[in-house]
Scaffold this active site. Structure first.
Site, PDB file in Angstrom:
ATOM      1  N   ARG A 116       0.815  -1.231   0.000  1.00 21.56           N
ATOM      2  CA  ARG A 116       0.000   0.000   0.000  1.00 21.56           C
ATOM      3  C   ARG A 116       0.844   1.275   0.000  1.00 21.56           C
ATOM      4  O   ARG A 116       0.389   2.337   0.417  1.00 21.56           O
ATOM      5  CB  ARG A 116      -0.988   0.012   1.171  1.00 21.56           C
ATOM      6  CG  ARG A 116      -1.933  -1.165   1.136  1.00 21.56           C
ATOM      7  CD  ARG A 116      -3.128  -0.964   2.017  1.00 21.56           C
ATOM      8  NE  ARG A 116      -4.072  -2.042   1.822  1.00 21.56           N
ATOM      9  CZ  ARG A 116      -4.037  -3.204   2.462  1.00 21.56           C
ATOM     10  NH1 ARG A 116      -3.091  -3.428   3.354  1.00 21.56           N
ATOM     11  NH2 ARG A 116      -4.914  -4.135   2.212  1.00 21.56           N
ATOM     12  N   LYS A 138       2.908  11.070 -11.911  1.00 25.30           N
ATOM     13  CA  LYS A 138       2.144  10.104 -12.708  1.00 25.30           C
ATOM     14  C   LYS A 138       2.986   8.844 -12.865  1.00 25.30           C
ATOM     15  O   LYS A 138       4.136   8.908 -13.302  1.00 25.30           O
ATOM     16  CB  LYS A 138       1.811  10.671 -14.091  1.00 25.30           C
ATOM     17  CG  LYS A 138       0.606  11.597 -14.076  1.00 25.30           C
ATOM     18  CD  LYS A 138       0.161  11.906 -15.493  1.00 25.30           C
ATOM     19  CE  LYS A 138      -1.041  12.819 -15.495  1.00 25.30           C
ATOM     20  NZ  LYS A 138      -1.452  13.216 -16.854  1.00 25.30           N
ATOM     21  N   GLU A 237      -4.796  16.239 -11.855  1.00 28.23           N
ATOM     22  CA  GLU A 237      -5.457  16.625 -13.103  1.00 28.23           C
ATOM     23  C   GLU A 237      -6.978  16.666 -12.970  1.00 28.23           C
ATOM     24  O   GLU A 237      -7.707  16.199 -13.845  1.00 28.23           O
ATOM     25  CB  GLU A 237      -5.041  15.665 -14.234  1.00 28.23           C
ATOM     26  CG  GLU A 237      -5.072  16.342 -15.585  1.00 28.23           C
ATOM     27  CD  GLU A 237      -4.364  15.562 -16.692  1.00 28.23           C
ATOM     28  OE1 GLU A 237      -3.513  14.715 -16.385  1.00 28.23           O
ATOM     29  OE2 GLU A 237      -4.674  15.848 -17.845  1.00 28.23           O
ATOM     30  N   ARG A 242      -3.081  21.150 -15.288  1.00 30.63           N
ATOM     31  CA  ARG A 242      -2.189  20.063 -15.683  1.00 30.63           C
ATOM     32  C   ARG A 242      -2.388  19.679 -17.154  1.00 30.63           C
ATOM     33  O   ARG A 242      -1.463  19.208 -17.808  1.00 30.63           O
ATOM     34  CB  ARG A 242      -2.403  18.858 -14.758  1.00 30.63           C
ATOM     35  CG  ARG A 242      -1.265  17.902 -14.849  1.00 30.63           C
ATOM     36  CD  ARG A 242      -1.161  16.920 -13.716  1.00 30.63           C
ATOM     37  NE  ARG A 242      -0.020  16.060 -14.028  1.00 30.63           N
ATOM     38  CZ  ARG A 242       0.698  15.385 -13.174  1.00 30.63           C
ATOM     39  NH1 ARG A 242       0.419  15.431 -11.901  1.00 30.63           N
ATOM     40  NH2 ARG A 242       1.701  14.643 -13.564  1.00 30.63           N
ATOM     41  N   HIS A 249       0.255  16.993 -27.760  1.00 29.25           N
ATOM     42  CA  HIS A 249       0.092  15.551 -27.554  1.00 29.25           C
ATOM     43  C   HIS A 249      -1.142  14.963 -28.237  1.00 29.25           C
ATOM     44  O   HIS A 249      -1.138  13.784 -28.576  1.00 29.25           O
ATOM     45  CB  HIS A 249       0.085  15.226 -26.056  1.00 29.25           C
ATOM     46  CG  HIS A 249       1.461  15.279 -25.442  1.00 29.25           C
ATOM     47  ND1 HIS A 249       2.178  16.457 -25.349  1.00 29.25           N
ATOM     48  CD2 HIS A 249       2.265  14.317 -24.937  1.00 29.25           C
ATOM     49  CE1 HIS A 249       3.355  16.199 -24.779  1.00 29.25           C
ATOM     50  NE2 HIS A 249       3.426  14.911 -24.524  1.00 29.25           N
ATOM     51  N   HIS A 266       8.408   9.572 -30.177  1.00 32.03           N
ATOM     52  CA  HIS A 266       7.390  10.305 -29.418  1.00 32.03           C
ATOM     53  C   HIS A 266       7.639  11.818 -29.459  1.00 32.03           C
ATOM     54  O   HIS A 266       6.731  12.600 -29.729  1.00 32.03           O
ATOM     55  CB  HIS A 266       7.359   9.799 -27.977  1.00 32.03           C
ATOM     56  CG  HIS A 266       6.411  10.552 -27.100  1.00 32.03           C
ATOM     57  ND1 HIS A 266       5.043  10.469 -27.242  1.00 32.03           N
ATOM     58  CD2 HIS A 266       6.622  11.426 -26.090  1.00 32.03           C
ATOM     59  CE1 HIS A 266       4.460  11.246 -26.351  1.00 32.03           C
ATOM     60  NE2 HIS A 266       5.394  11.840 -25.636  1.00 32.03           N
TER      61      HIS A 266
HETATM   62  N1  LIG Z   1       5.031  10.044 -15.748  1.00 30.00           N
HETATM   63  C1  LIG Z   1       4.969  11.078 -16.564  1.00 30.00           C
HETATM   64  O1  LIG Z   1       4.528  12.170 -16.204  1.00 30.00           O
HETATM   65  C2  LIG Z   1       5.494  10.924 -17.952  1.00 30.00           C
HETATM   66  C3  LIG Z   1       5.685  12.060 -18.749  1.00 30.00           C
HETATM   67  C4  LIG Z   1       6.221  11.888 -20.024  1.00 30.00           C
HETATM   68  C5  LIG Z   1       6.554  10.613 -20.482  1.00 30.00           C
HETATM   69  N2  LIG Z   1       6.350   9.531 -19.668  1.00 30.00           N
HETATM   70  C6  LIG Z   1       6.707   8.180 -20.119  1.00 30.00           C
HETATM   71  O2  LIG Z   1       8.102   8.144 -20.376  1.00 30.00           O
HETATM   72  C7  LIG Z   1       8.374   7.101 -21.299  1.00 30.00           C
HETATM   73  C8  LIG Z   1       9.408   7.579 -22.296  1.00 30.00           C
HETATM   74  O3  LIG Z   1      10.576   7.908 -21.590  1.00 30.00           O
HETATM   75  P1  LIG Z   1      11.992   7.948 -22.336  1.00 30.00           P
HETATM   76  O4  LIG Z   1      11.896   8.722 -23.571  1.00 30.00           O
HETATM   77  O5  LIG Z   1      12.977   8.334 -21.301  1.00 30.00           O
HETATM   78  O6  LIG Z   1      12.154   6.443 -22.825  1.00 30.00           O
HETATM   79  P2  LIG Z   1      12.965   5.167 -22.281  1.00 30.00           P
HETATM   80  O7  LIG Z   1      12.895   5.028 -20.830  1.00 30.00           O
HETATM   81  O8  LIG Z   1      12.497   4.026 -23.120  1.00 30.00           O
HETATM   82  O9  LIG Z   1      14.475   5.514 -22.676  1.00 30.00           O
HETATM   83  C9  LIG Z   1      14.801   5.676 -24.040  1.00 30.00           C
HETATM   84  C10 LIG Z   1      16.024   4.821 -24.397  1.00 30.00           C
HETATM   85  O10 LIG Z   1      17.178   5.443 -23.862  1.00 30.00           O
HETATM   86  C11 LIG Z   1      17.929   4.481 -23.127  1.00 30.00           C
HETATM   87  N3  LIG Z   1      18.641   5.229 -22.100  1.00 30.00           N
HETATM   88  C12 LIG Z   1      18.146   5.720 -20.951  1.00 30.00           C
HETATM   89  N4  LIG Z   1      19.075   6.442 -20.328  1.00 30.00           N
HETATM   90  C13 LIG Z   1      20.186   6.382 -21.082  1.00 30.00           C
HETATM   91  C14 LIG Z   1      21.488   6.943 -20.958  1.00 30.00           C
HETATM   92  N5  LIG Z   1      21.810   7.758 -19.953  1.00 30.00           N
HETATM   93  N6  LIG Z   1      22.396   6.660 -21.918  1.00 30.00           N
HETATM   94  C15 LIG Z   1      22.063   5.886 -22.999  1.00 30.00           C
HETATM   95  N7  LIG Z   1      20.843   5.345 -23.179  1.00 30.00           N
HETATM   96  C16 LIG Z   1      19.922   5.599 -22.226  1.00 30.00           C
HETATM   97  C17 LIG Z   1      16.917   3.497 -22.638  1.00 30.00           C
HETATM   98  O11 LIG Z   1      17.519   2.257 -22.345  1.00 30.00           O
HETATM   99  C18 LIG Z   1      15.980   3.404 -23.835  1.00 30.00           C
HETATM  100  O12 LIG Z   1      16.508   2.532 -24.793  1.00 30.00           O
HETATM  101  C19 LIG Z   1       7.045   6.724 -21.951  1.00 30.00           C
HETATM  102  O13 LIG Z   1       6.669   5.448 -21.497  1.00 30.00           O
HETATM  103  C20 LIG Z   1       6.077   7.790 -21.437  1.00 30.00           C
HETATM  104  O14 LIG Z   1       4.772   7.292 -21.271  1.00 30.00           O
HETATM  105  C21 LIG Z   1       5.841   9.673 -18.419  1.00 30.00           C
END
Ligand SMILES: NC(=O)c1ccc[n+]([C@@H]2O[C@H](COP(=O)([O-])OP(=O)(O)OC[C@H]3O[C@@H](n4cnc5c(N)ncnc54)[C@H](O)[C@@H]3O)[C@@H](O)[C@H]2O)c1
Length: 368
Positions: A116, A138, A237, A242, A249, A266
């Site tokens: 929890r 989130k 939100e 927010r 998007h 993305h």
């Molecule tokens: N929680 C939120 O508010 C929120 C907001 C925006 C996006 N997101 C989420 O974030 C995700 C996308 O995040 P992302 O773009 O970081 O993708 P990701 O976590 O898939 O990372 C992208 C790539 O970079 C690699 N990587 C990470 N750090 C690295 C480093 N320092 N050096 C080399 N490679 C590295 C990872 O292994 C992966 O292959 C999506 O799932 C999205 O839904 C969440």
């Protein structure tokens, strides 16, 4: 070494500290975790960094997720929870997520439901995770092919961002995250917009370039300040603040869906979506022409596609507009028969609604 920058946010009933530093600071984490048990979670690309964090807190070998969006599912969440059980975490134990948004979203979800609710620290290692995903609470994962279908609100107790963590980040990942930086600048920080215009040549190079790397703490701190301010005003939100973070998007998600998941990055999709939101805002009389031109020109300087027909859909442009509209309709609830969008205004952004024919006009080339 430059001084750390610190933020103390209050998201709903929860305090959330964010520290932005030039480099990794093992003492910070050691003090945070103390003698509690901890589980460090990484993906294969962040394992080396995660190992140094595990060593700093006396944790076992990190638990390694497969990595990438494909790994962001229920099985991965269950595996993290299983690893926490194996590591003997109780409610006062720490989940420590080290990676991009996939790792931080999944680790935060697991922490939010484990017994929890256990404690949570995040070490984001992509620009996207620093500027956006790791701040604001989130959490979640994808299910039934739908992005973030399952999730909770659970801000991290502490987020630590070290510019050096980005040194090996590929330029495509940097640019994917950079679209969220542009978004943040448009909705909430005119000074940041000026900075990324003035430094476009340097910043487009990516963090392996020392001049670009030197700007990372400033960029990230400004994004954290804007996101923190917005989330403090609307932590779950339930209001309208927010929703402003969704600039670009609605169009971007539709493009990702129509082009096929993974075809357009993305960030590139969000950047294109911001350009389309500028066109929509102009059509609705909400975005002044000079502001729309400025944003679209800036996106173009970073190499993002900004035209009405995205290159990924150029084979059948007429058909593309209808499919994009259908994807938006599937993604979002309508109100008064109209879809909701965020569009730039003279000095920020606002929510609006648009009729289908108005949206379609932003998705087809204008005849001369
Ligand atoms: N929680 C939120 O508010 C929120 C907001 C925006 C996006 N997101 C989420 O974030 C995700 C996308 O995040 P992302 O773009 O970081 O993708 P990701 O976590 O898939 O990372 C992208 C790539 O970079 C690699 N990587 C990470 N750090 C690295 C480093 N320092 N050096 C080399 N490679 C590295 C990872 O292994 C992966 O292959 C999506 O799932 C999205 O839904 C969440």
């Amino acid at each position: 070494m430059p001084e750390n920058r610190s933020f103390s946010f209050r998201f709903g009933g929860r305090a959330s500290a964010v520290v932005i530093a030039a480099g990794f600071d093992p003492a910070y984490l050691r003090n945070l975790v103390g003698t509690s048990a901890s589980l460090v979670v990484s993906d294969p690309n962040t394992l080396a960094y995660a190992r140094s964090i595990a060593a700093a807190v006396g944790a076992a070998e990190p638990f390694v997720l497969a990595g990438g969006e494909a790994a962001k599912g229920w099985q991965a969440a269950e595996a993290v929870i299983g690893a926490a059980r194996g590591a003997g975490l109780s409610r006062d134990g720490w989940f420590i997520g080290v990676g991009g948004g996939v790792v931080t979203d999944l680790t935060a979800f697991a922490a939010s439901v484990y017994m929890r609710g256990a404690r949570l620290a995040l070490y984001p290692t992509t620009l996207l995770a620093m500027a956006d995903a790791a701040v604001g609470g989130k959490t979640g994962f994808d299910l039934f092919g739908l992005k973030n279908l399952v999730g909770t609100f659970r801000p991290a107790d502490a987020v630590f961002m070290a510019g050096t963590a980005l040194a090996g980040l590929p330029v495509c990942e940097w640019l994917s995250g950079f679209a969220e930086v542009v978004k943040t600048a448009v909705i909430g920080d005119g000074g940041l917009l000026g900075l990324i215009e003035a430094q476009a040549g340097t910043l487009a190079a990516g963090p392996a370039n020392p001049e670009c790397a030197a700007l990372v703490p400033e960029l990230v701190a400004r994004c954290v300040a804007v996101k923190g301010r917005i989330v403090e005003a609307d932590p779950e939100e339930t209001g309208t603040e927010r929703a402003l973070l969704n600039l670009g998007h609605t169009y971007g998600h539709a493009l990702e869906a129509v082009a096929g998941l993974g075809v357009v990055a993305h960030g590139a999709a969000v950047a294109w979506g911001m350009a389309r939101a500028c066109a929509l805002g102009r059509g609705l009389g909400l975005t002044p022409a000079d502001r729309a031109d400025r944003i679209v020109r800036l996106l173009g300087r970073y190499g993002y596609a900004v035209g009405p027909v995205h290159p990924a859909l150029s084979a059948a442009p007429a058909d593309a507009a209808g499919r994009l509209l259908a994807a938006m309709q599937g993604d979002k609830k309508r109100q008064d028969g109209r879809l909701r969008f965020v569009v730039p205004t003279a000095d920020g952004a606002e929510l609006c609604r648009a009729e289908d024919d108005r949206i379609l006009k932003t998705l087809v080339e204008r005849r001369p």
